[in-house]
Design a protein around this motif. Structure first.
Motif, short mmCIF file in Angstrom:
data_model
loop_
_atom_site.label_atom_id
_atom_site.label_comp_id
_atom_site.label_asym_id
_atom_site.label_seq_id
_atom_site.Cartn_x
_atom_site.Cartn_y
_atom_site.Cartn_z
N ARG A 191 55.14 34.15 24.64
CA ARG A 191 56.05 33.16 24.57
C ARG A 191 55.13 32.31 24.12
NH1 ARG A 191 59.88 35.25 25.50
NH2 ARG A 191 60.75 33.34 26.27
N VAL A 192 55.74 31.17 23.46
CA VAL A 192 55.42 29.98 22.80
C VAL A 192 55.61 28.79 23.38
CG1 VAL A 192 55.25 28.71 20.00
CG2 VAL A 192 55.05 31.31 20.90
N ALA A 193 55.59 27.61 24.10
CA ALA A 193 55.73 26.64 24.30
C ALA A 193 56.99 26.07 23.29
CB ALA A 193 54.56 25.66 24.86
N LYS A 194 57.53 25.24 24.39
CA LYS A 194 58.96 25.25 23.81
C LYS A 194 59.26 23.39 23.41
CE LYS A 194 62.44 28.52 26.19
NZ LYS A 194 61.24 29.04 26.42
N GLU A 195 57.84 22.67 23.08
CA GLU A 195 57.46 21.66 22.71
C GLU A 195 55.93 21.81 22.25
OE1 GLU A 195 57.83 19.44 26.59
OE2 GLU A 195 56.11 19.43 27.23
N VAL A 196 56.12 21.15 20.82
CA VAL A 196 54.90 21.04 20.44
C VAL A 196 54.16 19.27 20.98
CG1 VAL A 196 56.15 20.50 18.49
CG2 VAL A 196 53.87 20.89 17.99
N GLU A 197 52.55 19.02 20.62
CA GLU A 197 52.19 17.57 20.48
C GLU A 197 52.02 17.39 19.19
OE1 GLU A 197 49.01 16.79 24.10
OE2 GLU A 197 48.46 17.22 21.86
N VAL A 198 52.38 16.94 18.89
CA VAL A 198 51.91 15.80 17.67
C VAL A 198 50.69 14.56 17.54
CG1 VAL A 198 53.33 15.16 15.51
CG2 VAL A 198 54.06 16.91 16.54
N SER A 199 50.18 15.09 16.63
CA SER A 199 49.03 13.38 16.62
C SER A 199 48.82 13.10 15.43
CB SER A 199 47.55 13.48 17.47
OG SER A 199 47.69 14.34 18.45
N ILE A 200 49.08 11.83 14.85
CA ILE A 200 49.22 10.90 13.51
C ILE A 200 48.19 9.75 13.88
CG2 ILE A 200 50.24 8.88 11.86
CD1 ILE A 200 53.02 10.76 13.10
N ASP A 201 46.91 10.10 12.46
CA ASP A 201 46.15 8.84 12.82
C ASP A 201 46.81 8.48 11.28
OD1 ASP A 201 43.92 7.56 12.61
OD2 ASP A 201 42.30 9.29 13.77
N ALA A 202 47.01 7.19 11.41
CA ALA A 202 47.78 6.51 10.17
C ALA A 202 46.47 5.89 9.68
CB ALA A 202 48.67 5.98 9.57
N SER A 203 46.52 5.42 8.83
CA SER A 203 45.72 4.05 7.96
C SER A 203 46.45 3.84 6.52
CB SER A 203 44.66 4.58 7.64
OG SER A 203 43.48 3.45 6.50
N GLY A 204 46.87 2.22 6.40
CA GLY A 204 47.19 1.76 5.49
C GLY A 204 47.00 0.32 4.75
#
Length: 210
Positions: A191-204
């Motif tokens: 069984r896989v969760a129906k939502e995914v946690e996304v992390s963005i570490d951005a630079s520019g």
């Protein structure tokens, strides 16, 4: 005939008092006028893809699955006075990987369908909160995520750190991918969760525009 007593401070004091009052009135007037005409500052932000990390985590009955993805390009235009922002960050859907070849193949074929939808696009529409270049802070970014050809609204909490012409931004948010129409990879005992946690570490690079 009675005469009015002279001001104990003298006419010089009266003139000085008038000057101070006039100066205060002018400053108060400028405080109202300047923010709408001169104080507005517009910046451009160009994403440094080599210095940007995208990670995701999804839970399952066996263990949590960790993975990474790669940004392709991104740019923003930010108006700090009006709290406006527009632009987008493009992510390579084919770059998603978890370190397990069989699992990744199923992810790309059954869930992401990355051959048909090779890009995920985070579209920025605005921001809530104050943004002061040269300092840090937390704001909320109003955005839309384009995935599988459909757009879904998001409000992202973003931590900012700006210095020496660079902007560093970090955010973590949930993507309810099954609710948004992507296939649920669960099967029998897995069984896989129906939502995914996304992390963005951005630079520019952050550039003030004339």
């Amino acid at each position: 005939m009675k005469t009015r007593p002279a001001c104990p401070k003298g006419p010089r004091y009266v003139r000085e008092l008038w000057k101070r009052w006039s100066r205060s009135w002018v400053l108060a007037f400028l405080a109202l006028v300047v923010p709408s005409s001169l104080a507005a500052q517009t910046y451009s932000f160009d994403l440094d893809v080599a210095a940007t990390e995208i990670r995701f985590v999804v839970d399952s009955t066996l263990h949590k699955v960790h993975g990474t993805a790669q940004a392709l390009r991104g740019s923003l235009r930010i108006d700090t006075e009006r709290g406006e922002a527009e632009g987008q960050v493009v992510v390579d859907a084919r770059s998603f990987e978890t370190g397990n070849a069989r699992r990744d193949k199923q992810m790309h074929q059954r869930v992401l369908e990355s051959d048909d939808f090779p890009e995920l696009v985070l579209i920025v529409d605005g921001l809530v909160g104050s943004f002061e270049p040269g300092s840090g802070g937390v704001i909320r970014v109003l955005a839309r995520l384009r995935i599988h050809g459909e757009e879904h609204s998001l409000t992202l909490p973003v931590t900012l750190d700006s210095r020496a012409g660079r902007l560093h931004a970090r955010t973590t948010f949930l993507v309810p991918y099954v609710e948004w129409g992507l296939e649920d990879p669960s099967r029998l005992l897995l069984r896989v969760a129906k939502e995914v946690e996304v992390s963005i570490d951005a630079s520019g690079e952050l550039i003030r525009l004339p």
